[in-house]
Design an enzyme around this catalytic site. Structure first.
Site, mmCIF file in Angstrom:
data_model
loop_
_atom_site.group_PDB
_atom_site.id
_atom_site.type_symbol
_atom_site.label_atom_id
_atom_site.label_comp_id
_atom_site.label_asym_id
_atom_site.label_seq_id
_atom_site.Cartn_x
_atom_site.Cartn_y
_atom_site.Cartn_z
ATOM 1 N N HIS A 211 0.812 -1.218 0.000
ATOM 2 C CA HIS A 211 0.000 0.000 0.000
ATOM 3 C C HIS A 211 0.844 1.266 0.000
ATOM 4 O O HIS A 211 0.423 2.302 -0.518
ATOM 5 C CB HIS A 211 -1.029 -0.045 1.122
ATOM 6 C CG HIS A 211 -2.091 -1.045 0.822
ATOM 7 N ND1 HIS A 211 -2.061 -2.320 1.319
ATOM 8 C CD2 HIS A 211 -3.154 -0.981 -0.009
ATOM 9 C CE1 HIS A 211 -3.095 -2.991 0.830
ATOM 10 N NE2 HIS A 211 -3.765 -2.203 0.030
ATOM 11 N N ARG A 307 -10.759 3.473 -1.739
ATOM 12 C CA ARG A 307 -10.288 2.566 -0.675
ATOM 13 C C ARG A 307 -10.579 3.210 0.684
ATOM 14 O O ARG A 307 -9.711 3.877 1.257
ATOM 15 C CB ARG A 307 -8.776 2.334 -0.807
ATOM 16 C CG ARG A 307 -8.341 1.514 -2.007
ATOM 17 C CD ARG A 307 -6.829 1.352 -1.992
ATOM 18 N NE ARG A 307 -6.350 0.321 -2.877
ATOM 19 C CZ ARG A 307 -5.857 0.525 -4.099
ATOM 20 N NH1 ARG A 307 -5.785 1.763 -4.570
ATOM 21 N NH2 ARG A 307 -5.430 -0.489 -4.816
ATOM 22 N N ARG A 343 -15.657 1.295 -1.920
ATOM 23 C CA ARG A 343 -15.395 -0.062 -1.436
ATOM 24 C C ARG A 343 -15.597 -0.114 0.071
ATOM 25 O O ARG A 343 -15.130 0.775 0.803
ATOM 26 C CB ARG A 343 -13.967 -0.502 -1.782
ATOM 27 C CG ARG A 343 -13.757 -1.970 -1.427
ATOM 28 C CD ARG A 343 -12.453 -2.487 -1.953
ATOM 29 N NE ARG A 343 -11.331 -1.897 -1.227
ATOM 30 C CZ ARG A 343 -10.061 -2.151 -1.526
ATOM 31 N NH1 ARG A 343 -9.776 -2.931 -2.550
ATOM 32 N NH2 ARG A 343 -9.095 -1.599 -0.839
ATOM 33 N N GLU A 436 -10.734 -10.807 -6.471
ATOM 34 C CA GLU A 436 -9.324 -10.771 -6.063
ATOM 35 C C GLU A 436 -8.937 -12.024 -5.286
ATOM 36 O O GLU A 436 -7.780 -12.222 -4.939
ATOM 37 C CB GLU A 436 -9.024 -9.507 -5.245
ATOM 38 C CG GLU A 436 -9.981 -9.254 -4.097
ATOM 39 C CD GLU A 436 -9.759 -7.910 -3.399
ATOM 40 O OE1 GLU A 436 -8.725 -7.261 -3.634
ATOM 41 O OE2 GLU A 436 -10.633 -7.521 -2.614
ATOM 42 N N ASN A 459 -4.074 -6.860 -7.788
ATOM 43 C CA ASN A 459 -2.980 -6.957 -6.800
ATOM 44 C C ASN A 459 -3.124 -8.204 -5.944
ATOM 45 O O ASN A 459 -2.206 -9.015 -5.832
ATOM 46 C CB ASN A 459 -2.973 -5.739 -5.873
ATOM 47 C CG ASN A 459 -2.969 -4.437 -6.631
ATOM 48 O OD1 ASN A 459 -2.456 -4.377 -7.737
ATOM 49 N ND2 ASN A 459 -3.551 -3.410 -6.068
ATOM 50 N N ASP A 460 -4.311 -8.339 -5.338
ATOM 51 C CA ASP A 460 -4.509 -9.517 -4.495
ATOM 52 C C ASP A 460 -4.728 -10.759 -5.336
ATOM 53 O O ASP A 460 -4.316 -11.847 -4.941
ATOM 54 C CB ASP A 460 -5.691 -9.290 -3.540
ATOM 55 C CG ASP A 460 -5.265 -8.459 -2.342
ATOM 56 O OD1 ASP A 460 -4.220 -8.788 -1.753
ATOM 57 O OD2 ASP A 460 -5.933 -7.473 -2.016
ATOM 58 N N ARG A 470 2.558 -9.824 -1.832
ATOM 59 C CA ARG A 470 2.666 -8.527 -2.524
ATOM 60 C C ARG A 470 3.515 -7.534 -1.753
ATOM 61 O O ARG A 470 3.923 -6.509 -2.303
ATOM 62 C CB ARG A 470 1.264 -7.946 -2.784
ATOM 63 C CG ARG A 470 0.472 -7.680 -1.534
ATOM 64 C CD ARG A 470 -0.983 -7.301 -1.828
ATOM 65 N NE ARG A 470 -1.151 -5.897 -2.159
ATOM 66 C CZ ARG A 470 -2.328 -5.319 -2.333
ATOM 67 N NH1 ARG A 470 -3.441 -6.027 -2.246
ATOM 68 N NH2 ARG A 470 -2.423 -4.043 -2.615
ATOM 69 N N CYS A 507 -9.525 -2.758 -11.363
ATOM 70 C CA CYS A 507 -9.022 -1.629 -10.579
ATOM 71 C C CYS A 507 -7.672 -1.897 -9.908
ATOM 72 O O CYS A 507 -7.177 -1.040 -9.192
ATOM 73 C CB CYS A 507 -10.046 -1.210 -9.529
ATOM 74 S SG CYS A 507 -10.353 -2.483 -8.304
HETATM 75 C C1 PEP Z 1 -6.392 -5.243 -5.477
HETATM 76 O O1 PEP Z 1 -6.176 -6.124 -4.664
HETATM 77 O O2 PEP Z 1 -6.046 -5.309 -6.668
HETATM 78 C C2 PEP Z 1 -7.104 -4.027 -5.071
HETATM 79 C C3 PEP Z 1 -7.498 -3.132 -5.945
HETATM 80 O O3 PEP Z 1 -7.269 -3.806 -3.732
HETATM 81 P P1 PEP Z 1 -6.082 -3.343 -2.719
HETATM 82 O O4 PEP Z 1 -4.885 -3.040 -3.546
HETATM 83 O O5 PEP Z 1 -6.593 -2.189 -1.977
HETATM 84 O O6 PEP Z 1 -5.913 -4.553 -1.873
HETATM 85 MG MG MG Z 2 -7.208 -6.078 -2.762
#
Ligand code: PEP
Ligand code: MG
Length: 556
Positions: A211, A307, A343, A436, A459-460, A470, A507
């Site tokens: 993050h 977020r 979200r 995700e 990402n997840d 990650r 996203c």
């Molecule tokens: C993701 O996981 O791709 C996502 C958009 O959520 P975050 O990055 O906030 O976990």
């Molecule tokens: Mg995520």
């Protein structure tokens, strides 16, 4: 090590350090070291009898200055972010000025003849240790505040810039462009840094989709991570080039390269807004409400991911329904009728909020996070649901459910949401699923049959699909977004959305990499949400991909 670090007049030598690119762009500036442990060791000194009152005076001056700096920070955060976020600094100021704490420090100087540095350290360390041992997670969090005020008092006594360590050159003083070098960059740390002057970040730890990296990209600051020992390797004031595209840091870069970077920076500053392009809707990802104005001015076609947990993290506590409503409604209004995907709280793993009690977990990414946590904390979901519903009166709002694993979980959460909203006056609300968790992707058709939309969180999804942390720079080299397994599962979700005719967006960070725009379009995705600053680059790439495709079709 500091004295042995790379410094001095060696410009043009160009020593290269290879790391991991976590935020794109190239910048050149002098280094400021962020040193969290700068006051861990203090040389003990005894105060002479005749000097006692002078040293008490030094301590009291330092306390006043630290309180004034905290007040400055509180005002800045209140103006730029919000009143709730500013409270954390108001609370720290109260602690600095606590008469009981001050008396103990003064006693240590008068009675034990300790120097003011040692007195402050001993007294505040003792408080920190006592609070850390309490059986209450919220109060334990306050121990961090004690550590923070200790560093602030010691910063004043030793004339060090808060958070930044500069020996000799004084380069860390305000108003100078800098590359911040630190062991780690946490999301809350970036709020405390004078980001207007930060040109780049270099860190030892932190993965590409951590993050903190996401925040660096949102701020448009190039960043490179994964350089072991870097915080002890480069001295303050050394000129470095941060190449956030190649994942490289160059100490004393060659003048010709510096010149090229400066030209590029000037061109980037002239970069204009790019209007929407046919074929791909490009919305903006935001973390705090004030970013919406930026998104609107960059012609974002909506907020594709808000977020909301970052609002709580910035405030350092759980926000009330009223405080949440204030933030959500300001985003909805700023977007002037364009869709806003809010979200639900995705707390857990590396996103911790004081007051949301999470016990120590061996595998937090697989533990009490997102949807699972919300199901256990209906109080959190209830307040958020009501705040979102009230904001939806002012414009189109879509509610995105994080970390959903299956239909049952989604429907259970949606029930809590709808029960909470009850008779609250609201606009038309749509409920959708983040894709995700791999299980949700496998079940995409069933999920999209009951949900109003889907949003792919790359990402997840990549983390859980490939068993690839990650946040861990040691495995970042295996982050290969062109992996076939990833695109196979992505196409399956697109096909499921097509079959049940539900809208789908993307996203995760991958959506903002212009080099993947063509491939994303080819996979059948027509809507993405990216960091605001990346909107023009993604649109340009999408436009080029659509034009190429038309050219290919004409030739066939
Ligand atoms: C993701 O996981 O791709 C996502 C958009 O959520 P975050 O990055 O906030 O976990
Ligand atoms: Mg995520």
């Amino acid at each position: 090590m500091q004295g042995e670090g790379h410094n001095g007049d060696r410009s043009g030598t160009g020593i290269r350090l290879k790391g991991i690119a976590i935020s794109p762009g190239i910048a050149v500036a002098r280094v400021c070291l962020f040193n969290d442990s700068r006051h861990n060791v203090i040389t003990p000194s005894l105060v002479d009898d005749g000097d006692v009152e002078h040293q008490v005076g030094r301590l009291m001056d330092a306390i006043r200055t630290a309180a004034a700096r905290l007040e400055e920070l509180r005002g800045k955060v209140e103006r730029e972010i919000g009143a709730a976020e500013a409270e954390i600094f108001a609370a720290q100021k109260m602690m600095v000025q606590d008469p009981g704490i001050q008396k103990k420090m003064v006693d240590s100087i008068r009675r034990d003849k300790m120097g003011p540095e040692m007195a402050a350290m001993r007294v505040l360390d003792a408080y920190e240790a006592r609070i850390s041992a309490l059986d209450n997670a919220y109060l334990r969090e306050r121990a961090t505040d004690i550590g923070e005020i200790k560093r602030r008092i010691l910063d004043v006594l030793s004339e060090t810039r808060p958070g930044l360590q500069c020996e000799g050159s004084g380069h860390c003083s305000r108003g100078r462009e800098r590359v911040v070098v630190s062991a780690e960059l946490t999301p809350s740390l970036t709020i405390d840094l004078d980001t207007a002057h930060v040109r780049g970040f270099v860190t030892e730890h932190g993965g590409v989709t951590s993050h903190a990296a996401i925040l660096a990209r949102a701020l448009g600051i190039p960043a490179v991570s994964g350089i072991p020992g870097v915080a002890g390797m480069i001295a303050c004031g050394t000129e470095v080039l941060v190449d956030g595209d190649a994942g490289e840091v160059v100490i004393w870069p060659e003048p010709a390269r510096v010149e090229r970077v400066r030209c590029r920076e000037a061109a980037a500053r002239r970069e204009t807004v790019m209007a929407p392009v046919p074929g791909l809707r490009v919305m903006a990802n935001i973390s705090i409400a004030s970013e919406a104005a930026d998104a609107e001015s960059m012609a974002a076609e909506g907020i594709g991911l808000y977020r909301t947990e970052f609002e709580f993290m910035a405030a350092g506590r759980v926000l009330s329904e009223e405080e949440q409503f204030g933030r959500y409604v300001s985003v909805v209004k700023a977007m002037n009728g364009k869709p806003v995907y809010i979200r639900l709280l995705d707390v857990g793993a590396d996103k911790q909020v004081p007051g949301v009690v999470i016990a120590q977990e061996a595998n937090p990414a697989l533990g009490f996070r997102g949807a699972r946590l919300l199901l256990q904390r209906p109080d959190l979901l209830t307040a958020q649901a009501r705040a979102i519903a009230r904001a939806s009166v002012f414009g189109p709002v879509q509610v995105t459910y994080p970390m959903i694993a299956d239909v049952e979980q989604f429907l259970a959460l949606k029930r809590v949401f709808e029960d909470a909203v009850g008779r609250v006056r609201s606009g038309e609300l749509r409920h959708g699923v983040m894709f995700e968790v791999p299980a949700a992707c496998v079940e995409a058709r069933a999920l999209l049959a009951v949900a109003d939309f889907g949003s792919i969180g790359t990402n997840d999804l990549f983390q859980y699909l490939m068993a690839l942390d990650r946040n861990n720079e040691m495995v970042s080299r295996d982050f290969r977004p062109d992996h076939p397994a990833f695109w196979t599962i992505l196409r399956q979700v697109v096909a499921a959305a097509g079959a049940v005719e539900k809208p789908l967006s993307m996203c995760g960070e991958l959506a903002g990499w212009p080099q993947y725009a063509g491939r994303i379009l080819q996979a059948g995705i027509r809507s993405v949400s990216v960091s605001t600053r990346l909107i023009p680059a993604v649109r340009k790439a999408a436009q080029a991909a659509v034009t190429d495709h038309k050219g290919d079709a004409a030739r066939e």
